[in-house]
Write an enzyme that holds these catalytic residues in place. Structure first.
Site, PDB file in Angstrom:
ATOM      1  N   TYR A 123       0.828  -1.193   0.000  1.00  0.00           N
ATOM      2  CA  TYR A 123       0.000   0.000   0.000  1.00  0.00           C
ATOM      3  C   TYR A 123       0.871   1.256   0.000  1.00  0.00           C
ATOM      4  O   TYR A 123       0.511   2.289   0.563  1.00  0.00           O
ATOM      5  CB  TYR A 123      -0.963   0.004   1.201  1.00  0.00           C
ATOM      6  N   LYS A 171       6.480 -13.977   3.582  1.00  0.00           N
ATOM      7  CA  LYS A 171       6.600 -14.871   2.435  1.00  0.00           C
ATOM      8  C   LYS A 171       8.025 -14.709   1.899  1.00  0.00           C
ATOM      9  O   LYS A 171       8.244 -14.415   0.708  1.00  0.00           O
ATOM     10  CB  LYS A 171       5.534 -14.502   1.381  1.00  0.00           C
ATOM     11  N   ASP A 204       0.678 -18.017   3.496  1.00  0.00           N
ATOM     12  CA  ASP A 204      -0.342 -18.970   3.012  1.00  0.00           C
ATOM     13  C   ASP A 204      -0.605 -20.049   4.060  1.00  0.00           C
ATOM     14  O   ASP A 204      -1.749 -20.442   4.299  1.00  0.00           O
ATOM     15  CB  ASP A 204       0.051 -19.569   1.649  1.00  0.00           C
ATOM     16  N   ASP A 228      -4.090  -7.028   6.392  1.00  0.00           N
ATOM     17  CA  ASP A 228      -5.435  -6.612   6.000  1.00  0.00           C
ATOM     18  C   ASP A 228      -6.292  -7.855   5.754  1.00  0.00           C
ATOM     19  O   ASP A 228      -7.406  -7.994   6.265  1.00  0.00           O
ATOM     20  CB  ASP A 228      -5.331  -5.764   4.717  1.00  0.00           C
ATOM     21  N   ASP A 232      -9.312  -9.697   8.447  1.00  0.00           N
ATOM     22  CA  ASP A 232     -10.715  -9.875   8.050  1.00  0.00           C
ATOM     23  C   ASP A 232     -11.106 -11.349   8.145  1.00  0.00           C
ATOM     24  O   ASP A 232     -12.220 -11.690   8.558  1.00  0.00           O
ATOM     25  CB  ASP A 232     -10.944  -9.374   6.617  1.00  0.00           C
TER      26      ASP A 232
END
Ligand code: NAI
Ligand code: MG
Length: 331
Positions: A123, A171, A204, A228, A232
């Site tokens: 972002y 990652k 993952d 983010d 959620d």
């Protein structure tokens, strides 16, 4: 006396902020509340969705409670006041607690906080298109400074809340440079906290493990986009949007808000669940050092949920105001 800025915003924002104000006023603490404008309504009034006077007031207070804003249809000089507020105040840490509630929609034994880097990563806002629009590029920016402060925040939070472990989620096997730097910094900082166990997990795997056994996590710290998405995902294990809360913390300011938006269809119906806002209010109490009152507020909320004193989204029949009154009665 604490100075608290209230940002009601749009839609159900003012309804849930009113609930938070009533609950805070019921505590044996002295408050000075200052209401400021933010959002689409503020844009229509003053020409800006986030006036400088609002930012100045947030900087000048002990903490801020924010309701929600409505994103209007395309308006050329409109900008997202939420993103702008996080950037302008350098609110680098996004904290998203996920804790089981005594309700059939919630899984048991979960008590974690996802600590998300809030200012960089994917972002970064650095984007371009090349080859006449055939190639689009977004730059993923990770800095040592940005990584250090968010990882330290996670380890400090583990200590402050008596937790034993931090999962550093990345990652680095594929994103060797950006996640590699994040991971290197994490390994360094973990040495300063020999009392806290650091676990590494690929993002993952983490998404999968969250679904399989969410109770294994105490604190997750990760970069912006990963945080983010994972936060959620996690909130759906414990009752969803009506109760999900978050805090945005910087060096000089802190803004606490529900995760949900302005929910236009619920305005004026009394169906807006105030609990997400009230749990954000409990986070705010922790932040200013009123931890005992934060614990009491969370217990009062849980008792209401356990006794079905809830809004329709959690299967109850009470209105926003009635839930607020029940919480206050239990305080
Ligand atoms: P939303 O979060 O407002 O609503 C999603 C669903 O959850 C709806 O079914 C709504 O009725 C329900 N819901 C939300 N809050 C609730 C509550 N307190 N109690 C019970 N049910 C609740 O998201 P949506 O509909 O995608 O967006 C509506 C507006 O809010 C848009 O303009 C969007 O841009 C904005 N928004 C603002 C956010 C913020 O201010 N931080 C975050 C997300 C969306
Ligand atoms: Mg999100």
């Amino acid at each position: 006396m604490y100075k608290i800025t209230l940002l009601p915003g749009d839609g159900i924002g003012p309804e849930v902020i009113a609930s938070a104000k009533e609950v805070l006023s019921a505590l044996p603490i002295e408050w000075e509340f200052i209401e400021c404008g933010i959002g689409y309504g503020e844009y229509e009034r003053s020409g800006s969705p986030l006036p400088d006077s609002t930012l100045a007031q947030i900087r000048n207070s002990d903490a801020t409670l924010f309701g929600a804003v409505t994103t209007p249809p395309n308006i050329p000089n409109y900008f997202s006041p939420v993103v702008r507020m996080r950037q302008a105040l350098d609110l680098y840490a996004n904290l998203r607690p996920t804790r089981s509630i005594p309700h059939s929609s919630s899984r048991a034994n979960i008590d974690m906080v996802i600590v998300r880097e809030n200012t960089e990563g994917l972002y970064s806002g650095i984007e371009r298109v090349e080859d006449d629009g055939e190639r689009a590029i977004t730059e993923r920016v990770i800095t040592r400074k940005g990584s250090e402060r968010i990882i330290r925040k996670a380890f400090d939070l583990a200590r402050q809340t008596g937790r034993k472990s931090v999962h550093v989620v990345h990652k680095a096997n594929v994103l060797r440079q950006t996640c590699g730097l994040f991971r290197t910094v994490a390994l360094e900082i973990a040495k300063e906290y020999p009392d806290i166990i650091m676990n590494e997990m690929l993002v993952d795997t983490c998404a999968m493990e969250l679904v399989r056994a969410p109770e294994q996590f105490e604190i997750i710290v990760t970069t912006n986009l990963f945080g983010d998405i994972l936060s959620d995902e996690a909130c759906m294990f414990v009752g969803g949007l009506g109760i999900a809360s978050s805090g945005n913390i910087g060096a000089d300011a802190a803004v606490f808000e529900p995760v949900h938006g302005s929910a236009p269809p619920l305005v004026g119906t009394g169906k807006a669940n105030p609990i997400a806002m009230l749990l954000a209010t409990a986070m705010m109490l922790d932040h200013i050092g009123e931890n005992n009152h934060a614990v009491k507020l969370r217990s009062a909320i849980e008792a209401c949920i356990a006794n079905n004193e809830t809004t329709p989204d959690l299967g109850g029949t009470l209105t926003t105001n009635q839930v607020t009154e029940k919480v206050i009665a239990r305080l």
